[in-house]
Design a protein around this motif. Structure first.
Motif, PDB file in Angstrom:
ATOM      1  N   LEU A 120      51.202  39.858  54.887  1.00 24.22           N
ATOM      2  CA  LEU A 120      51.977  40.178  56.091  1.00 24.22           C
ATOM      3  C   LEU A 120      52.151  41.700  56.154  1.00 24.22           C
ATOM      4  N   ASN A 121      52.634  42.192  57.283  1.00 24.80           N
ATOM      5  CA  ASN A 121      52.952  43.615  57.375  1.00 24.80           C
ATOM      6  C   ASN A 121      54.101  43.920  56.428  1.00 24.80           C
ATOM      7  N   GLY A 122      54.050  45.093  55.823  1.00 27.13           N
ATOM      8  CA  GLY A 122      55.141  45.483  54.937  1.00 27.13           C
ATOM      9  C   GLY A 122      54.834  45.146  53.496  1.00 27.13           C
ATOM     10  N   ASP A 123      55.846  44.601  52.823  1.00 26.46           N
ATOM     11  CA  ASP A 123      55.716  44.372  51.383  1.00 26.46           C
ATOM     12  C   ASP A 123      54.514  43.495  51.038  1.00 26.46           C
ATOM     13  N   LYS A 124      53.899  43.820  49.911  1.00 26.28           N
ATOM     14  CA  LYS A 124      52.835  42.957  49.395  1.00 26.28           C
ATOM     15  C   LYS A 124      53.435  41.682  48.814  1.00 26.28           C
ATOM     16  N   THR A 125      52.576  40.678  48.699  1.00 28.87           N
ATOM     17  CA  THR A 125      53.002  39.373  48.215  1.00 28.87           C
ATOM     18  C   THR A 125      52.446  39.157  46.810  1.00 28.87           C
ATOM     19  N   ARG A 126      53.317  38.735  45.908  1.00 31.40           N
ATOM     20  CA  ARG A 126      52.875  38.409  44.551  1.00 31.40           C
ATOM     21  C   ARG A 126      52.147  37.057  44.579  1.00 31.40           C
ATOM     22  N   VAL A 127      50.902  37.027  44.117  1.00 31.22           N
ATOM     23  CA  VAL A 127      50.118  35.789  44.126  1.00 31.22           C
ATOM     24  C   VAL A 127      49.435  35.593  42.767  1.00 31.22           C
ATOM     25  N   TRP A 128      48.788  34.457  42.618  1.00 31.76           N
ATOM     26  CA  TRP A 128      47.925  34.230  41.461  1.00 31.76           C
ATOM     27  C   TRP A 128      46.486  34.324  41.962  1.00 31.76           C
ATOM     28  N   LYS A 129      45.789  35.282  41.439  1.00 28.30           N
ATOM     29  CA  LYS A 129      44.479  35.634  41.972  1.00 28.30           C
ATOM     30  C   LYS A 129      43.411  35.446  40.896  1.00 28.30           C
ATOM     31  N   ILE A 130      42.318  34.824  41.292  1.00 25.00           N
ATOM     32  CA  ILE A 130      41.175  34.723  40.374  1.00 25.00           C
ATOM     33  C   ILE A 130      40.180  35.804  40.770  1.00 25.00           C
ATOM     34  N   THR A 131      39.698  36.552  39.798  1.00 25.00           N
ATOM     35  CA  THR A 131      38.696  37.574  40.075  1.00 25.00           C
ATOM     36  C   THR A 131      37.470  37.289  39.214  1.00 25.00           C
ATOM     37  N   GLY A 132      36.323  37.371  39.827  1.00 27.59           N
ATOM     38  CA  GLY A 132      35.097  37.020  39.115  1.00 27.59           C
ATOM     39  C   GLY A 132      34.200  38.203  38.848  1.00 27.59           C
ATOM     40  N   LYS A 133      33.311  38.015  37.897  1.00 31.02           N
ATOM     41  CA  LYS A 133      32.323  39.031  37.546  1.00 31.02           C
ATOM     42  C   LYS A 133      31.022  38.300  37.217  1.00 31.02           C
ATOM     43  N   VAL A 134      29.938  38.706  37.874  1.00 23.70           N
ATOM     44  CA  VAL A 134      28.658  38.054  37.601  1.00 23.70           C
ATOM     45  C   VAL A 134      28.077  38.623  36.309  1.00 23.70           C
ATOM     46  N   ILE A 135      27.774  37.746  35.381  1.00 23.41           N
ATOM     47  CA  ILE A 135      27.167  38.198  34.127  1.00 23.41           C
ATOM     48  C   ILE A 135      25.659  37.981  34.176  1.00 23.41           C
ATOM     49  N   THR A 136      25.241  36.830  34.677  1.00 23.20           N
ATOM     50  CA  THR A 136      23.817  36.546  34.860  1.00 23.20           C
ATOM     51  C   THR A 136      23.627  36.018  36.278  1.00 23.20           C
ATOM     52  N   GLY A 137      22.569  36.477  36.945  1.00 28.16           N
ATOM     53  CA  GLY A 137      22.288  35.963  38.281  1.00 28.16           C
ATOM     54  C   GLY A 137      22.500  37.037  39.334  1.00 28.16           C
ATOM     55  N   PRO A 138      22.068  36.732  40.585  1.00 28.20           N
ATOM     56  CA  PRO A 138      22.177  37.708  41.666  1.00 28.20           C
ATOM     57  C   PRO A 138      23.634  37.910  42.091  1.00 28.20           C
ATOM     58  N   SER A 139      23.956  39.101  42.573  1.00 23.59           N
ATOM     59  CA  SER A 139      25.350  39.403  42.916  1.00 23.59           C
ATOM     60  C   SER A 139      25.852  38.536  44.068  1.00 23.59           C
ATOM     61  N   GLU A 140      24.925  38.003  44.910  1.00 21.75           N
ATOM     62  CA  GLU A 140      25.358  37.182  46.062  1.00 21.75           C
ATOM     63  C   GLU A 140      26.033  35.874  45.653  1.00 21.75           C
ATOM     64  N   VAL A 141      25.960  35.488  44.412  1.00 22.97           N
ATOM     65  CA  VAL A 141      26.590  34.221  44.025  1.00 22.97           C
ATOM     66  C   VAL A 141      28.112  34.309  44.065  1.00 22.97           C
ATOM     67  N   LEU A 142      28.627  35.521  44.163  1.00 23.30           N
ATOM     68  CA  LEU A 142      30.080  35.694  44.051  1.00 23.30           C
ATOM     69  C   LEU A 142      30.606  36.645  45.115  1.00 23.30           C
ATOM     70  N   ASP A 143      31.694  36.215  45.776  1.00 21.12           N
ATOM     71  CA  ASP A 143      32.421  37.131  46.661  1.00 21.12           C
ATOM     72  C   ASP A 143      33.891  37.014  46.280  1.00 21.12           C
ATOM     73  N   ASN A 144      34.472  38.088  45.819  1.00 19.71           N
ATOM     74  CA  ASN A 144      35.829  38.033  45.278  1.00 19.71           C
ATOM     75  C   ASN A 144      36.924  37.887  46.327  1.00 19.71           C
ATOM     76  N   ASN A 145      36.568  37.942  47.609  1.00 16.98           N
ATOM     77  CA  ASN A 145      37.587  37.874  48.667  1.00 16.98           C
ATOM     78  C   ASN A 145      38.727  38.839  48.376  1.00 16.98           C
ATOM     79  N   GLU A 146      38.338  40.052  48.089  1.00 16.28           N
ATOM     80  CA  GLU A 146      39.332  41.047  47.703  1.00 16.28           C
ATOM     81  C   GLU A 146      40.379  41.260  48.789  1.00 16.28           C
ATOM     82  N   GLY A 147      41.560  41.559  48.367  1.00 17.77           N
ATOM     83  CA  GLY A 147      42.650  41.802  49.313  1.00 17.77           C
ATOM     84  C   GLY A 147      43.313  40.525  49.801  1.00 17.77           C
ATOM     85  N   THR A 148      42.813  39.368  49.346  1.00 22.81           N
ATOM     86  CA  THR A 148      43.457  38.104  49.698  1.00 22.81           C
ATOM     87  C   THR A 148      43.765  37.353  48.409  1.00 22.81           C
ATOM     88  N   TYR A 149      44.586  36.300  48.544  1.00 23.39           N
ATOM     89  CA  TYR A 149      44.876  35.486  47.360  1.00 23.39           C
ATOM     90  C   TYR A 149      43.776  34.479  47.083  1.00 23.39           C
TER      91      TYR A 149
END
Ligand code: C2O
Ligand code: CU
Ligand code: CU
Length: 543
Positions: free
Chosen positions: A63-92
């Motif tokens: 929302l506008n204003g304060d950020k919201t505390r969420v539980w966020k999963i962030t991924g990192k590709v170790i093997t394979g093309p980068s297109e397999v993952l989109d972190n949806n950054e900036g969202t929960y």
């Protein structure tokens, strides 16, 4: 299985303690980046794709204003093309994962949350110990290694937390994301792709004055299921999708805890459905509206080519009856039942102020998202007449053709039950054992035969089964419920492969489900996540 893990964990705790003392003797598989692995990757599993997923707390701007505390999963590709993952950054939203049928996938899940958790791959056919049963929950600082082959056909799947008694809260905090599978058959159809293929995850949330997520789990709220005050799409409020004058593939996912949608275009255009939970249908189907319960997915094909630049169109959820007419006899005077309950709920009448009620009552009419035709673009916008062949399952081939397994759905005495039972880990009853490689006839009975007596209440229950996708054989509704049922029944897609089916009050839904390949525990439960956490969940033991 549990014992193994516990033993390993105890052993590792010992290692950790020794580590602190200075003598580090981890087995080579047992540690990555400070996380302790509770299970080992197998040496003979050669992944085409390997991704590390880490669960963390994060602050995101919703929302506008304060950020919201969420539980966020962030991924990192170790093997394979980068297109397999989109972190949806900036969202929960958890990362969107894109796999191809036949790929071997290793997912390394690190838990950095101040709570136990585990992820389940909703709709995927994977071995029992890769399925995210709550018994595999890991603590903060631990890692679970998943390895499986993508056996599913192309489709819109998803994944989410599946932690004992706190699934609802964890999904609400952000632990859910998309898992999209493609295959050759789908690609040969040349459906809209790239920017024209848009996943839309629909959820509802409530925020306090500081923009923090509010989750209340009062008994009343749990009986009904949590309902938020605001609709978010892909983690954003007031979602607007700018489109070109082309045909689009819209993948609609209900990632809400308990809210059921009756989706329709606000200009009366029918919804052209091309896919559901388990992928594409045999052929496109048109519906005036589409019902989408928690856990369900529906893929819509929508052609904007006839529309002028600047035109707007909304996807709405339309009015429907959430319960049978004529009162439930539950908690006095038809709390959930009958026409007019919406006004009552909106007025906060339920329980006389015992709980705060959503400003968006279930079954009311409200907008979901807006589409804005933003630019002119040429392209072929041809909807194929047929999509993918769907081999039909036949009742006569079921191992129990003459003797369907009935699962009675009930809510009484402040609990939500399956055949009168509540969830318990490792509590397999004789009627919950299923022979591997068998086809089973199963019926979900939501007060169809029995009816409502005493403190019983019939609510809609989206029933989900882990493991392989199933087919719907028939839907039957009793006469008492038929008027209410008529407000939703044109929105059911009954062909194709499903993993979640909405069972309305007074309804009985019969399905055929294969239990092939994998032995072990596979869950079946209501995907109203509050109901699930209240115990409306059980395991089948496949053996
Ligand atoms: Cu999407 Cu067992 O759940
Ligand atoms: Cu599932
Ligand atoms: Cu339910």
């Amino acid at each position: 299985m549990k014992t193994t893990i516990n033993l390993q964990r105890r052993k590792l705790l010992k290692y950790t303690a020794m580590g602190i003392a200075g003598a580090i003797t981890y087995p080579s598989w047992a540690q990555t980046g400070g996380f302790v692995r509770v299970n080992a990757p197998s040496a003979d599993f050669l992944p085409d794709v390997e991704i590390e997923l880490t669960m963390n707390t994060a602050d995101v701007a919703i929302l506008n204003g304060d950020k919201t505390r969420v539980w966020k999963i962030t991924g990192k590709v170790i093997t394979g093309p980068s297109e397999v993952l989109d972190n949806n950054e900036g969202t929960y939203l958890a990362p969107s994962l894109r796999f191809k049928k036949g790929q071997k996938v290793r997912l390394i899940l690190n838990n950095n949350l101040p709570a136990q958790s585990i992820l389940h791959w909703h709709g995927l056919h994977v071995p029992a110990n890769m399925d995210g049963n709550p018994m595999y929950a890991i603590n903060q600082g631990e890692t679970y290694v998943y390895e499986f082959e993508i056996l599913n056909r192309a489709g819109t799947y998803f994944y989410h937390a599946h932690t004992h008694s706190v699934t609802a809260r964890q999904v609400y905090s952000g632990l859910a994301g998309l898992l999209i599978v493609t295959d050759d058959q789908e690609q040969a159809l040349n459906l809209p792709s790239g920017n024209l293929d848009v996943p839309l995850v629909i959820q509802d949330r409530s925020f306090d004055g500081q923009n923090q997520l509010v989750y209340s789990a009062h008994m009343m709220q749990r009986m009904q299921g949590f309902l938020g005050d605001q609709i978010l799409v892909n983690g954003r409020p007031d979602f607007v999708l700018p489109v070109a004058t082309r045909a689009y593939r819209l993948r609609l996912v209900n990632g809400s805890n308990s809210r059921i949608y009756k989706l329709a275009w606000d200009d009366g255009t029918p919804i052209t459905v091309i896919g559901i939970d388990g992928g594409l249908l045999a052929a496109p189907e048109q519906h005036p509206y589409v019902m989408l319960a928690p856990g369900e997915r529906v893929e819509a094909w929508m052609d904007f080519s006839g529309r002028a630049v600047g035109t707007e169109l909304s996807l709405r959820s339309l009015q429907f009856d959430v319960a049978t007419h004529g009162g439930m006899g539950m908690m006095g005077g038809g709390m959930m039942g009958g026409r007019g309950h919406r006004g009552m709920m909106g007025g906060g009448m339920m329980g006389g102020g015992m709980m705060s009620v959503s400003t968006l009552p279930s079954g009311s009419d409200y907008p979901i998202l807006k589409i804005r035709v933003a630019k002119k673009e040429q392209g072929d916008n041809i909807l194929p007449k047929t999509l993918t062949p769907i081999p039909a399952l036949h009742v006569k081939n079921a191992a129990n053709a003459a003797n369907p397994r009935t699962i009675a759905l009930s809510m009484q005495h402040m609990s939500a039950l399956l055949n009168g039972r509540s969830y318990k880990m490792n509590d397999i009853q004789p009627d919950e054992i299923i022979p591997v490689n068998s086809l089973q006839l199963i019926e979900f009975d939501n007060g169809f035969d029995g009816g409502m007596h005493g403190m019983m209440m019939n609510m809609p229950h989206p029933m989900h089964l882990h493991g392989e996708q199933f087919q719907i054989v028939k839907r039957e509704v009793n006469s008492r419920s038929s008027d209410s049922y008529a407000t939703v029944s044109s929105g059911f897609i009954n062909g194709g492969w499903k993993d979640t089916v909405l069972v309305m009050p007074g309804e009985k839904v019969t399905i055929l489900k294969p239990f092939n390949d994998f032995k072990g525990l596979f869950m079946y439960h209501c995907h109203n996540l509050e109901h699930e956490d209240m115990g409306m969940m059980r395991d089948f033991l496949i053996k």
